[in-house]
Design a protein around this motif. Structure first.
Motif, mmCIF file in Angstrom:
data_model
loop_
_atom_site.group_PDB
_atom_site.id
_atom_site.type_symbol
_atom_site.label_atom_id
_atom_site.label_comp_id
_atom_site.label_asym_id
_atom_site.label_seq_id
_atom_site.Cartn_x
_atom_site.Cartn_y
_atom_site.Cartn_z
ATOM 1 N N ALA A 46 4.757 4.756 0.257
ATOM 2 C CA ALA A 46 3.293 4.768 0.050
ATOM 3 C C ALA A 46 2.899 3.479 -0.644
ATOM 4 C CB ALA A 46 2.890 5.965 -0.803
ATOM 5 N N ASP A 47 1.779 2.883 -0.206
ATOM 6 C CA ASP A 47 1.312 1.614 -0.770
ATOM 7 C C ASP A 47 -0.192 1.685 -1.031
ATOM 8 O OD1 ASP A 47 0.945 -1.019 -1.521
ATOM 9 O OD2 ASP A 47 1.408 -1.880 0.437
ATOM 10 N N GLY A 48 -0.555 1.534 -2.302
ATOM 11 C CA GLY A 48 -1.970 1.520 -2.668
ATOM 12 C C GLY A 48 -2.322 2.650 -3.619
ATOM 13 N N ALA A 49 -2.793 2.299 -4.826
ATOM 14 C CA ALA A 49 -3.166 3.300 -5.837
ATOM 15 C C ALA A 49 -2.055 4.318 -6.074
ATOM 16 C CB ALA A 49 -4.477 3.982 -5.459
ATOM 17 N N VAL A 50 -0.848 3.823 -6.159
ATOM 18 C CA VAL A 50 0.308 4.676 -6.472
ATOM 19 C C VAL A 50 0.448 4.647 -7.995
ATOM 20 C CG1 VAL A 50 2.801 4.911 -6.216
ATOM 21 C CG2 VAL A 50 1.413 4.201 -4.248
ATOM 22 N N ALA A 97 8.238 -2.914 -6.844
ATOM 23 C CA ALA A 97 7.189 -3.606 -7.605
ATOM 24 C C ALA A 97 6.412 -4.564 -6.708
ATOM 25 C CB ALA A 97 7.819 -4.370 -8.763
ATOM 26 N N SER A 98 5.092 -4.446 -6.712
ATOM 27 C CA SER A 98 4.224 -5.279 -5.866
ATOM 28 C C SER A 98 3.915 -6.583 -6.597
ATOM 29 C CB SER A 98 2.934 -4.513 -5.549
ATOM 30 O OG SER A 98 2.103 -5.323 -4.756
ATOM 31 N N LEU A 99 4.574 -7.668 -6.155
ATOM 32 C CA LEU A 99 4.530 -8.910 -6.932
ATOM 33 C C LEU A 99 3.199 -9.640 -6.864
ATOM 34 C CD1 LEU A 99 8.162 -10.259 -6.403
ATOM 35 C CD2 LEU A 99 7.267 -8.770 -8.201
ATOM 36 N N VAL A 145 6.433 -7.845 -1.428
ATOM 37 C CA VAL A 145 5.703 -9.116 -1.381
ATOM 38 C C VAL A 145 4.618 -9.035 -0.307
ATOM 39 C CG1 VAL A 145 5.898 -11.592 -0.951
ATOM 40 C CG2 VAL A 145 7.715 -10.402 -2.208
ATOM 41 N N ASP A 146 3.362 -9.018 -0.739
ATOM 42 C CA ASP A 146 2.236 -8.946 0.185
ATOM 43 C C ASP A 146 1.887 -10.336 0.685
ATOM 44 O OD1 ASP A 146 1.510 -6.148 0.198
ATOM 45 O OD2 ASP A 146 1.025 -6.423 -1.906
ATOM 46 N N ILE A 147 1.996 -10.527 1.976
ATOM 47 C CA ILE A 147 1.656 -11.821 2.575
ATOM 48 C C ILE A 147 0.368 -11.626 3.377
ATOM 49 C CG2 ILE A 147 2.413 -13.605 4.205
ATOM 50 C CD1 ILE A 147 5.294 -13.007 3.333
ATOM 51 N N GLY A 150 1.710 -1.280 -8.068
ATOM 52 C CA GLY A 150 0.881 -2.467 -8.273
ATOM 53 C C GLY A 150 0.234 -2.451 -9.633
ATOM 54 N N SER A 151 -1.059 -2.683 -9.652
ATOM 55 C CA SER A 151 -1.759 -2.784 -10.935
ATOM 56 C C SER A 151 -1.862 -1.439 -11.644
ATOM 57 C CB SER A 151 -3.145 -3.391 -10.707
ATOM 58 O OG SER A 151 -3.871 -2.622 -9.773
ATOM 59 N N SER A 152 -2.263 -0.388 -10.922
ATOM 60 C CA SER A 152 -2.538 0.879 -11.615
ATOM 61 C C SER A 152 -1.273 1.645 -11.985
ATOM 62 C CB SER A 152 -3.435 1.765 -10.737
ATOM 63 O OG SER A 152 -2.783 2.114 -9.527
ATOM 64 N N GLY A 153 -0.171 1.409 -11.249
ATOM 65 C CA GLY A 153 1.058 2.159 -11.537
ATOM 66 C C GLY A 153 2.015 1.424 -12.458
ATOM 67 N N ALA A 159 -6.104 -5.088 -4.828
ATOM 68 C CA ALA A 159 -5.618 -4.147 -5.838
ATOM 69 C C ALA A 159 -6.818 -3.397 -6.404
ATOM 70 C CB ALA A 159 -4.890 -4.903 -6.930
ATOM 71 N N GLY A 160 -6.525 -2.274 -7.062
ATOM 72 C CA GLY A 160 -7.566 -1.575 -7.805
ATOM 73 C C GLY A 160 -8.506 -0.705 -6.992
ATOM 74 N N GLN A 161 -8.129 -0.325 -5.773
ATOM 75 C CA GLN A 161 -9.009 0.531 -4.958
ATOM 76 C C GLN A 161 -8.665 2.010 -5.179
ATOM 77 O OE1 GLN A 161 -9.838 -1.297 -0.852
ATOM 78 N NE2 GLN A 161 -7.761 -1.993 -1.286
HETATM 79 C C1 DX5 Z 1 -1.233 -3.949 -1.044
HETATM 80 C C2 DX5 Z 1 -0.614 -3.989 -2.447
HETATM 81 C C3 DX5 Z 1 -1.498 -3.283 -3.391
HETATM 82 C C4 DX5 Z 1 -0.922 -2.759 -4.641
HETATM 83 C C5 DX5 Z 1 -2.032 -2.760 -5.625
HETATM 84 O O1 DX5 Z 1 -0.336 -3.947 -0.060
HETATM 85 O O2 DX5 Z 1 0.709 -3.675 -2.458
HETATM 86 O O3 DX5 Z 1 -2.117 -2.229 -2.750
HETATM 87 O O4 DX5 Z 1 -0.358 -1.533 -4.443
HETATM 88 O O5 DX5 Z 1 -1.879 -1.835 -6.614
HETATM 89 P P1 DX5 Z 1 -3.026 -0.822 -7.003
HETATM 90 O O6 DX5 Z 1 -3.505 -0.155 -5.769
HETATM 91 O O7 DX5 Z 1 -2.395 0.088 -7.989
HETATM 92 O O8 DX5 Z 1 -4.110 -1.644 -7.642
#
Ligand code: DX5
Ligand code: ZN
Length: 226
Positions: free
Chosen positions: A173-177, A6-8, A32-34, A196-199, A143-145
């Motif tokens: 995999a990280d991003g739009a998952v 989970a992407s916090l 955790v995205d820093i 993240g947001s979409s998953g 997020a959201g790309q």
């Molecule tokens: C970046 C983050 C986001 C995250 C956002 O490292 O971890 O990319 O996945 O979620 P989405 O892409 O679904 O908005």
């Protein structure tokens, strides 16, 4: 083994403890995205954030360092309680071996992250020292790309390399998952899915319901695909 991470940065920080109690049951890792505002044009989370959630979870925590000078933050991130520390290939070119060794010396697992424009060959020389390889499927920072489908062959390369060399790093995999991309990611051999947001977090205001929906969508999209 499939890992949901989970992407916090996408979570509800006002209710972090409540949400961690839910994520603890449905996920296998926390992401955790820093971000330092230089490597990518956002500011997000920090080692102090990891220290503050540490007492509320036993899940492994991955720190994804999207910072220009990761060498300045490895020790602090490890002391904060991260289990995995992942560095961007683009930031470690001239000190990759030294920094991977520094992460292991702090008792953490080491990961590398490839931005979409970075070829797999950039990390080949130090792959056998790694515990995780993350392929970014969007540009770092927001997020959201939209998913970058050209990343699927890169994921395949990471999976094939590990099979050929008898290694067992996690391929992430990280991003739009999300439900639109699970099938292709799974088919190409992804082990760990950064949600993240979409998953996950955007699916339902009620996070327990969002977790159930995420698991159902994943099962539906991946059934019989590997
Ligand atoms: C970046 C983050 C986001 C995250 C956002 O490292 O971890 O990319 O996945 O979620 P989405 O892409 O679904 O908005
Ligand atoms: Zn990330």
């Amino acid at each position: 083994m499939t890992c949901f991470s989970a992407s916090l940065m996408c979570a509800d920080w006002l209710h972090m403890e409540r949400d961690l109690n839910i994520l603890n049951k449905s996920c296998q890792m926390l992401h955790v995205d820093i971000m330092d505002g230089h490597f990518c044009k956002s500011l997000y989370l920090s080692p102090a954030f990891i220290a503050s959630i540490r007492s509320a979870t036993d899940l492994p925590v991955e720190a994804h360092l999207m910072v220009e000078h990761p060498e300045d933050f490895i020790e602090e991130t490890a002391r904060a309680g991260a289990d995995y520390i992942s560095l961007h290939a683009e930031t470690i070119e001239r000190q990759a071996f030294r920094l991977i060794d520094a992460i292991h010396a702090m008792g953490c697992m080491a990961g590398v992250v490839l931005s979409p424009a970075t070829p797999f060959s950039a990390v080949e020389h130090y792959l056998d020292r790694l515990d995780m390889v993350t392929v970014m499927t969007v540009d770092a920072g927001f997020a959201g790309q939209a998913f970058v489908p050209e990343m699927l062959p890169k994921i395949r390369q990471a999976v094939q390399w590990k099979q050929m060399h008898g290694r067992n790093y996690l391929v992430q995999a990280d991003g739009a998952v999300n439900k639109n991309t699970y099938g292709a990611l799974f088919q190409n051999g992804v082990d760990s899915y950064v949600l993240g947001s979409s998953g996950l977090f955007g699916l339902n205001k009620d996070l327990s319901a969002a977790c159930e929906q995420m698991k159902a969508e994943f099962a539906a999209a991946t059934q019989g695909k590997r």
